[in-house]
Design an enzyme around this catalytic site. Sequence first.
Site, PDB file in Angstrom:
ATOM      1  N   LYS A 166     -56.752  77.847 -37.074  1.00 28.75           N
ATOM      2  CA  LYS A 166     -55.298  77.686 -37.000  1.00 28.75           C
ATOM      3  C   LYS A 166     -54.769  78.622 -35.922  1.00 28.75           C
ATOM      4  O   LYS A 166     -54.911  79.848 -36.009  1.00 28.75           O
ATOM      5  CB  LYS A 166     -54.645  78.000 -38.343  1.00 28.75           C
ATOM      6  N   SER A 180     -45.487  69.790 -36.535  1.00 28.07           N
ATOM      7  CA  SER A 180     -44.081  69.412 -36.354  1.00 28.07           C
ATOM      8  C   SER A 180     -43.679  69.276 -34.884  1.00 28.07           C
ATOM      9  O   SER A 180     -42.967  68.341 -34.520  1.00 28.07           O
ATOM     10  CB  SER A 180     -43.193  70.419 -37.073  1.00 28.07           C
ATOM     11  N   TYR A 227     -46.762  63.695 -39.965  1.00 24.46           N
ATOM     12  CA  TYR A 227     -45.468  63.281 -40.516  1.00 24.46           C
ATOM     13  C   TYR A 227     -45.240  61.790 -40.284  1.00 24.46           C
ATOM     14  O   TYR A 227     -44.346  61.205 -40.872  1.00 24.46           O
ATOM     15  CB  TYR A 227     -44.339  64.125 -39.898  1.00 24.46           C
ATOM     16  N   GLU A 253     -64.601  81.165 -36.974  1.00 22.21           N
ATOM     17  CA  GLU A 253     -63.733  80.955 -38.147  1.00 22.21           C
ATOM     18  C   GLU A 253     -64.241  79.808 -39.020  1.00 22.21           C
ATOM     19  O   GLU A 253     -64.261  79.903 -40.251  1.00 22.21           O
ATOM     20  CB  GLU A 253     -62.298  80.658 -37.705  1.00 22.21           C
ATOM     21  N   ARG A 268     -40.889  75.674 -39.228  1.00 22.65           N
ATOM     22  CA  ARG A 268     -40.311  76.914 -39.763  1.00 22.65           C
ATOM     23  C   ARG A 268     -38.809  76.754 -39.966  1.00 22.65           C
ATOM     24  O   ARG A 268     -38.233  77.333 -40.888  1.00 22.65           O
ATOM     25  CB  ARG A 268     -40.621  78.077 -38.822  1.00 22.65           C
ATOM     26  N   LYS A 324     -46.982  85.696 -35.354  1.00 19.74           N
ATOM     27  CA  LYS A 324     -48.104  85.697 -36.300  1.00 19.74           C
ATOM     28  C   LYS A 324     -49.427  85.959 -35.577  1.00 19.74           C
ATOM     29  O   LYS A 324     -50.491  85.557 -36.045  1.00 19.74           O
ATOM     30  CB  LYS A 324     -48.126  84.363 -37.055  1.00 19.74           C
ATOM     31  N   LYS A 335     -55.814  73.100 -36.198  1.00 21.20           N
ATOM     32  CA  LYS A 335     -54.352  72.953 -36.165  1.00 21.20           C
ATOM     33  C   LYS A 335     -53.779  73.816 -35.051  1.00 21.20           C
ATOM     34  O   LYS A 335     -54.146  74.993 -34.960  1.00 21.20           O
ATOM     35  CB  LYS A 335     -53.813  73.404 -37.513  1.00 21.20           C
TER      36      LYS A 335
HETATM   37  C1  PBG Z   1     -47.501  78.274 -42.843  1.00 17.16           C
HETATM   38  C2  PBG Z   1     -47.602  76.902 -42.292  1.00 17.16           C
HETATM   39  C3  PBG Z   1     -47.078  76.512 -41.066  1.00 17.16           C
HETATM   40  C4  PBG Z   1     -47.358  75.163 -40.912  1.00 17.16           C
HETATM   41  C5  PBG Z   1     -48.048  74.742 -42.041  1.00 17.16           C
HETATM   42  N1  PBG Z   1     -48.201  75.846 -42.892  1.00 17.16           N
HETATM   43  C6  PBG Z   1     -46.283  77.280 -40.094  1.00 17.16           C
HETATM   44  C7  PBG Z   1     -46.789  78.552 -39.618  1.00 17.16           C
HETATM   45  O1  PBG Z   1     -47.980  78.877 -39.719  1.00 17.16           O
HETATM   46  O2  PBG Z   1     -45.964  79.321 -39.130  1.00 17.16           O
HETATM   47  C8  PBG Z   1     -46.939  74.359 -39.718  1.00 17.16           C
HETATM   48  C9  PBG Z   1     -46.888  72.898 -39.869  1.00 17.16           C
HETATM   49  C10 PBG Z   1     -46.132  72.213 -38.804  1.00 17.16           C
HETATM   50  O3  PBG Z   1     -45.658  72.804 -37.813  1.00 17.16           O
HETATM   51  O4  PBG Z   1     -45.999  70.990 -38.925  1.00 17.16           O
HETATM   52  N2  PBG Z   1     -48.378  78.647 -43.806  1.00 17.16           N
END
Ligand code: PBG
Length: 347
Positions: free
Chosen positions: A208, A296, A335, A255, A218, A239, A270
């Site tokens: 990720k 997203s 989505y 990972e 977010r 992050k 991701k």
């Molecule tokens: C956080 C989480 C995120 C997403 C899924 N779980 C955002 C992040 O890590 O800040 C993002 C999913 C998306 O952008 O569609 N645990």
Amino acid sequence: MMLRMLHENNEFNLDLPQRPRRRRRTPAMRELVRETRLTAQQLIYPLFVHDGVDEPIDAMPGCNRWSLDGLCDEVGRAAALGIGAVVLFPKVDDKYKSSTADEAYNPVGLIPQAVTRIKLEYPDVLVITDVALDPYSSDGHDGIVDDNGEILNDETVQVLCKQALMHAQAGADIVAPSDMMDGRVAAIRQTLDANGYESVSIMSYSAKYASAFYGPFRGALDSAPKSNGQGGKKIPSDKLTYQMDPANAREAITETLLDEAEGADIVMVKPAGPYLDIIQRITQVTTLPIAAYQVSGEYLMIKAASESGWVDEKKIVIESLTAIARAGADMILTYYAPQAAQWLAEK
Ligand code: PBG
């Protein structure tokens, strides 16, 4: 020689043993030789739930925050289109957020209620829950932030285990840690097994990345890192100390192999579209099923361009998902899941 032949016969014939275009001549021929087949059954539908009425999400046009009733209806609609799995994300009221994110394992919180309802109405649909603290953290981080602005790994894992166990108790089929703390897969596996939940699977967000493509999500959950905490607490604005550097590829292998060794049943890459090389590399190092998350920002880039009339939404969605599958993803979180399923059925 060719020129003489042309001259003599007055026609142009390259005399080729291989003409790849022969295999593209008709729809039936193209279907026959197709290497990647996208199906509704490989799509996973992310859904947002909150304690309120169904409402559109401004930050993510085309997506909604669902009430529990609305959520169940939407799961039913998706299931009728052939989608067999959903993943749930809660939008939590500020009053339930804290720096220790205790609401994350509240057995009567929003997520356990949603899981129970869905499993009651649609027992065959796989319910996947997100294991991470950000929707419940007043600091907006996936882990616990200490007074110096450090994200505490082992303390966070302890809370994640409580959260995952509570999800299993509520009836989740798969728990999906998205937090990127070290060692959380092993700890969650042990916790589930020790409590009789050997049959609950772990889908690990293994590779990720710290991606700007998560921005709209977010906004949807109001879960972005907060700029300053109570009492002047330092809170990291990004992050980057737990999610991966987008510049790294070999680290994704590290990972993934760790998560496999720790007991992950499914690994994930991701975001998906900008990280096809990572998906491809992961296929070379693990025999586990691979998921990829069209996040997203990817969704909204397609949505915005489509709504401007600049691209054909249906074609571009199917192409983007096919490309992710072609790279090696066995399943895709998107989505667009119900719409794509509908389009695949029409075709
Ligand atoms: C956080 C989480 C995120 C997403 C899924 N779980 C955002 C992040 O890590 O800040 C993002 C999913 C998306 O952008 O569609 N645990």
